[in-house]
Design an enzyme around this catalytic site. Structure first.
Site, PDB file in Angstrom:
ATOM      1  N   CYS A  42     -29.529  18.278 -22.294  1.00  0.00           N
ATOM      2  CA  CYS A  42     -28.998  19.095 -21.172  1.00  0.00           C
ATOM      3  C   CYS A  42     -28.631  20.229 -21.595  1.00  0.00           C
ATOM      4  CB  CYS A  42     -28.001  18.287 -20.230  1.00  0.00           C
ATOM      5  SG  CYS A  42     -26.390  19.082 -20.307  1.00  0.00           S
ATOM      6  N   CYS A  45     -25.174  21.514 -21.573  1.00  0.00           N
ATOM      7  CA  CYS A  45     -24.473  21.173 -22.605  1.00  0.00           C
ATOM      8  C   CYS A  45     -24.560  21.873 -23.992  1.00  0.00           C
ATOM      9  CB  CYS A  45     -24.680  19.609 -22.861  1.00  0.00           C
ATOM     10  SG  CYS A  45     -24.455  18.426 -21.465  1.00  0.00           S
ATOM     11  N   TRP A 435     -15.118  39.377 -44.399  1.00  0.00           N
ATOM     12  CA  TRP A 435     -13.717  38.966 -43.841  1.00  0.00           C
ATOM     13  C   TRP A 435     -13.728  37.917 -43.026  1.00  0.00           C
ATOM     14  CZ3 TRP A 435     -13.304  39.684 -38.599  1.00  0.00           C
ATOM     15  CH2 TRP A 435     -12.131  39.331 -37.831  1.00  0.00           C
ATOM     16  N   HIS A 438     -14.410  34.849 -45.260  1.00  0.00           N
ATOM     17  CA  HIS A 438     -13.191  34.507 -45.823  1.00  0.00           C
ATOM     18  C   HIS A 438     -12.295  33.568 -45.066  1.00  0.00           C
ATOM     19  CE1 HIS A 438     -10.030  35.868 -49.062  1.00  0.00           C
ATOM     20  NE2 HIS A 438      -9.963  34.678 -48.795  1.00  0.00           N
ATOM     21  N   ASN A 439     -12.131  34.071 -43.648  1.00  0.00           N
ATOM     22  CA  ASN A 439     -11.305  33.490 -42.801  1.00  0.00           C
ATOM     23  C   ASN A 439     -12.099  32.036 -42.350  1.00  0.00           C
ATOM     24  OD1 ASN A 439      -9.044  34.879 -42.326  1.00  0.00           O
ATOM     25  ND2 ASN A 439      -9.826  36.031 -40.557  1.00  0.00           N
ATOM     26  N   VAL A 441     -13.408  30.077 -44.404  1.00  0.00           N
ATOM     27  CA  VAL A 441     -12.889  29.474 -45.525  1.00  0.00           C
ATOM     28  C   VAL A 441     -11.729  29.072 -45.519  1.00  0.00           C
ATOM     29  CG1 VAL A 441     -12.995  29.338 -48.145  1.00  0.00           C
ATOM     30  CG2 VAL A 441     -14.891  30.281 -46.949  1.00  0.00           C
ATOM     31  N   TRP A 460      -6.474  35.590 -41.244  1.00  0.00           N
ATOM     32  CA  TRP A 460      -5.839  36.967 -41.998  1.00  0.00           C
ATOM     33  C   TRP A 460      -6.517  37.872 -41.585  1.00  0.00           C
ATOM     34  CZ3 TRP A 460      -7.461  41.000 -44.874  1.00  0.00           C
ATOM     35  CH2 TRP A 460      -6.509  41.617 -45.651  1.00  0.00           C
TER      36      TRP A 460
HETATM   37  P1  FAD Z   1      -7.672  33.367 -51.261  1.00  0.00           P
HETATM   38  O1  FAD Z   1      -8.512  32.738 -50.286  1.00  0.00           O
HETATM   39  O2  FAD Z   1      -8.428  33.314 -52.574  1.00  0.00           O
HETATM   40  O3  FAD Z   1      -7.442  34.740 -50.916  1.00  0.00           O
HETATM   41  C1  FAD Z   1      -6.954  35.742 -51.829  1.00  0.00           C
HETATM   42  C2  FAD Z   1      -5.975  36.996 -50.904  1.00  0.00           C
HETATM   43  O4  FAD Z   1      -7.191  37.544 -50.057  1.00  0.00           O
HETATM   44  C3  FAD Z   1      -5.305  36.268 -50.117  1.00  0.00           C
HETATM   45  O5  FAD Z   1      -3.954  36.348 -50.557  1.00  0.00           O
HETATM   46  C4  FAD Z   1      -5.063  37.302 -48.986  1.00  0.00           C
HETATM   47  O6  FAD Z   1      -4.374  38.576 -49.364  1.00  0.00           O
HETATM   48  C5  FAD Z   1      -6.571  37.759 -48.905  1.00  0.00           C
HETATM   49  N1  FAD Z   1      -7.049  37.301 -47.836  1.00  0.00           N
HETATM   50  C6  FAD Z   1      -7.221  36.087 -47.071  1.00  0.00           C
HETATM   51  N2  FAD Z   1      -8.050  35.997 -46.029  1.00  0.00           N
HETATM   52  C7  FAD Z   1      -8.736  37.137 -46.083  1.00  0.00           C
HETATM   53  C8  FAD Z   1      -9.757  37.414 -45.127  1.00  0.00           C
HETATM   54  N3  FAD Z   1     -10.127  36.695 -44.290  1.00  0.00           N
HETATM   55  N4  FAD Z   1     -10.246  38.987 -45.375  1.00  0.00           N
HETATM   56  C9  FAD Z   1      -9.766  39.564 -46.426  1.00  0.00           C
HETATM   57  N5  FAD Z   1      -8.879  39.289 -47.162  1.00  0.00           N
HETATM   58  C10 FAD Z   1      -8.244  38.093 -47.167  1.00  0.00           C
HETATM   59  N6  FAD Z   1     -12.491  26.559 -52.387  1.00  0.00           N
HETATM   60  C11 FAD Z   1     -12.544  25.317 -51.863  1.00  0.00           C
HETATM   61  O7  FAD Z   1     -11.889  24.367 -52.119  1.00  0.00           O
HETATM   62  N7  FAD Z   1     -13.727  25.053 -51.250  1.00  0.00           N
HETATM   63  C12 FAD Z   1     -14.773  26.066 -50.915  1.00  0.00           C
HETATM   64  O8  FAD Z   1     -15.925  25.822 -50.234  1.00  0.00           O
HETATM   65  C13 FAD Z   1     -14.298  27.398 -51.424  1.00  0.00           C
HETATM   66  N8  FAD Z   1     -15.170  28.378 -51.294  1.00  0.00           N
HETATM   67  C14 FAD Z   1     -15.147  29.652 -51.882  1.00  0.00           C
HETATM   68  C15 FAD Z   1     -16.146  30.515 -51.617  1.00  0.00           C
HETATM   69  C16 FAD Z   1     -15.777  31.924 -52.264  1.00  0.00           C
HETATM   70  C17 FAD Z   1     -16.887  32.849 -52.338  1.00  0.00           C
HETATM   71  C18 FAD Z   1     -14.807  32.081 -53.305  1.00  0.00           C
HETATM   72  C19 FAD Z   1     -14.670  33.349 -53.850  1.00  0.00           C
HETATM   73  C20 FAD Z   1     -13.766  31.087 -53.322  1.00  0.00           C
HETATM   74  C21 FAD Z   1     -13.793  29.838 -52.753  1.00  0.00           C
HETATM   75  N9  FAD Z   1     -12.857  28.844 -52.628  1.00  0.00           N
HETATM   76  C22 FAD Z   1     -13.210  27.584 -52.171  1.00  0.00           C
HETATM   77  C23 FAD Z   1     -11.913  29.024 -53.054  1.00  0.00           C
HETATM   78  C24 FAD Z   1     -10.700  29.424 -51.980  1.00  0.00           C
HETATM   79  O9  FAD Z   1     -11.425  30.080 -51.199  1.00  0.00           O
HETATM   80  C25 FAD Z   1      -9.443  30.152 -52.715  1.00  0.00           C
HETATM   81  O10 FAD Z   1      -9.909  31.315 -53.183  1.00  0.00           O
HETATM   82  C26 FAD Z   1      -8.640  29.500 -53.609  1.00  0.00           C
HETATM   83  O11 FAD Z   1      -8.423  28.115 -52.946  1.00  0.00           O
HETATM   84  C27 FAD Z   1      -7.405  30.337 -53.877  1.00  0.00           C
HETATM   85  O12 FAD Z   1      -6.525  30.639 -52.667  1.00  0.00           O
HETATM   86  P2  FAD Z   1      -5.781  31.658 -52.408  1.00  0.00           P
HETATM   87  O13 FAD Z   1      -4.504  31.315 -51.717  1.00  0.00           O
HETATM   88  O14 FAD Z   1      -5.556  32.493 -53.616  1.00  0.00           O
HETATM   89  O15 FAD Z   1      -6.357  32.695 -51.379  1.00  0.00           O
END
Ligand code: FAD
Length: 503
Positions: A42, A45, A435, A438-439, A441, A460
């Site tokens: 649909c 949907c 950015w 990363h969010n 993730v 973040w």
């Molecule tokens: P992190 O996520 O490493 O962030 C580091 C710092 O960046 C934060 O303290 C904050 O100051 C800043 N920050 C946070 N969010 C943002 C944002 N949106 N934009 C800009 N700055 C920001 N782990 C898994 O378990 N599964 C996965 O699939 C996975 N994929 C990953 C992919 C990549 C490319 C990388 C580099 C890492 C991945 N990791 C994954 C690891 C995970 O994302 C974290 O890096 C790890 O768990 C450490 O987390 P942390 O608390 O230090 O914060």
């Protein structure tokens, strides 16, 4: 839970049900369920699936109380159950209306038939709340005072459901003794009773759900309850063998970038005894990128430039990694080229060994490089990387795919890059894409075992750090693109890099 339906996949924050899993999932469940019966053929949907995913994302943290699910009535195995539930047509709603409908349904349960994980949502009376003033407690109590028809208080109660250290209650504007005692004149307002018995009016940038919830989640000692039963470490000093380094969360530390490069060059890559072919190309591109964009022009840049020049002039199709290590350790004694040989995490330090550190530094490094490329788009001219519209992300993607030790991370990142990088056309979109990714993730990993309770994984920057990054539109939280851009450029810009603790 059945295999993925056509419009929804297991990556979405919802449950995909089928005729066999529907009843076991929802009958006698400790949660309430909202199930969208849809039909994958649909048209509306299909268009509506984005809205349903937004709803699932929006109420993701309400999970113990409410589950969001879908069931595809176009699948033959589901014909009977859709008939039994009398599904004849597929209406659409706005996210905010469904969210309010959910709250009404949750609140209309009586004490007896309320699913056991649903918190009480009814308003509290002055007589219940006033005695709490001045009382000591082991947690914060937040009181949201609002108009009777407002949903903010109930939304915040549900948003904080998975968090310990704070209890949220609501009261309505007809509770005059409470309003008088707390001197409340503006609605909605949020009032905080501290564990030590004192109480204050909390200042929120905007009187909206997202701002209230973010404020409460950032209170000291308030943490997401771990999804396992592993206790949350309380005392940082006791848990990590490293001495704690005082730092300022509004700064980015060169010590993290240098420690990350040290690990990458001397540990992660060193597990490869030789580099050749595609691997060698990825390595060369990474070194060129860092040599050209690493801010500061100090000893690290000098080392990366030396390494880059050496790699570019080298006619060999295959190099022993030991030769790279000799250069990284500056065995040739090139003046001014240096990379510290120890891990000294600062903004990336953790409260427990094994968390944060290297992956944190890698994100940080690439955020810095995207911001540098945005500030100096010509820096990559004549490197062979400049032809791409997202050169930093393409090098990051290839590095992560080829060398990053966490293969599962690599697979996820590659999938996101493969579909998402096509829409990146310039340095500004490049830094925003990273950015956003990363969010995504952070959201996926919130509450996982890799989460450090001192650094919870959350969207973040938070509203308290960057109020202008956030807005509410039609009752739903949205990011303000210009606010985010400004914030990222400042936060990851060269002027915000602190040399404290760096080698
Ligand atoms: P992190 O996520 O490493 O962030 C580091 C710092 O960046 C934060 O303290 C904050 O100051 C800043 N920050 C946070 N969010 C943002 C944002 N949106 N934009 C800009 N700055 C920001 N782990 C898994 O378990 N599964 C996965 O699939 C996975 N994929 C990953 C992919 C990549 C490319 C990388 C580099 C890492 C991945 N990791 C994954 C690891 C995970 O994302 C974290 O890096 C790890 O768990 C450490 O987390 P942390 O608390 O230090 O914060």
């Amino acid at each position: 839970v059945a295999a993925a339906g056509r419009l929804y996949t297991e990556e979405d924050p919802l449950v995909i049900l089928s005729s066999s899993s529907l009843k076991p999932a929802v009958t006698n469940s400790s949660s309430a369920w909202i199930v969208q019966f849809y039909s994958s053929w649909c048209g509306h949907c299909i268009q509506y699936s984005g809205t349903w995913k937004s709803l699932a994302q929006d109420v993701r943290d309400w999970r113990p109380a409410v589950g969001v699910a879908v069931l595809d009535c176009a699948q033959e195995e589901n014909y009977d159950v859709c008939k039994e539930f009398n599904i004849k047509f597929y209406p659409t709603f706005k996210v905010s209306s469904v969210r309010q409908l959910l709250i009404d349904v949750l609140q209309n349960h009586t004490e007896l038939d309320r699913p056991e994980r649903c918190p009480p949502l009814r308003p509290h009376r002055s007589a219940e709340l006033l005695p709490l003033l001045g009382q000591r407690s082991d947690h914060f109590t937040a009181v949201i005072v609002e108009e009777p028809e407002s949903y903010v208080g109930r939304e915040v109660i549900l948003d904080l459901l998975q968090f310990s250290g704070v209890e949220v209650k609501r009261a309505v504007s007809s509770e005059l003794p409470l309003l008088d005692a707390l001197n409340i004149t503006v609605l909605p307002s949020i009032y905080l009773l501290q564990p030590n018995g004192t109480h204050t009016h909390l200042h929120s940038e905007k009187p909206q759900r997202f701002f209230f919830s973010s404020l409460l989640r950032s209170l000291p000692g308030v943490a997401r309850q771990s999804s396992s039963s592993v206790p949350v470490p309380v005392d940082v000093q006791q848990q990590s063998s490293e001495p704690w380094r005082e730092f300022d969360r509004s700064l980015v530390y060169l010590a993290d970038l240098e420690s990350g490069l040290h690990y990458l060059l001397r540990v992660e890559l060193a597990s490869h005894s030789t580099l050749e072919g595609a691997e060698l190309q990825v390595f060369k591109d990474f070194v060129t990128l860092v040599a050209k964009l690493y801010p500061g022009g100090g000893s690290v840049v000098k080392l990366m430039e030396t390494l880059s020049d050496w790699l570019l002039t080298l006619p060999l199709p295959k190099i022993p990694y030991q030769a790279v290590l000799d250069l990284v350790d500056n065995k040739m004694r090139i003046s001014g080229a240096y990379l510290g040989a120890e891990l000294r995490w600062v903004g990336c330090q953790s409260s427990r060994a094994g968390l944060r550190g290297y992956p944190c530094s890698l994100w940080t490094l690439f955020h810095v490089l995207t911001v540098q490329h945005d500030a100096r788009p010509d820096a990559l001219d004549n490197t062979g990387l400049e032809a791409d519209s997202a050169p930093v992300l393409q090098v990051m993607r290839r590095y992560i795919r080829t060398f990053f030790g966490c293969q599962e991370c690599g697979r996820h990142f590659e999938a996101a890059a493969a579909s998402g990088l096509k829409s990146v056309h310039n340095p500004e979109e490049q830094l925003l894409w990273l950015w956003q990714q990363h969010n995504a993730v952070n959201t996926r990993l919130a509450g996982s075992l890799s989460e450090d309770p001192l650094f919870p994984k959350a969207p973040w920057p938070s509203a308290s750090v960057c109020p202008s990054c956030h807005e509410e539109r039609n009752g739903v939280h949205v990011w303000n693109r210009d606010g985010v851009l400004l914030f990222l450029r400042r936060h990851y810009g060269a002027a915000n890099l602190s040399p404290r603790y760096a080698a």
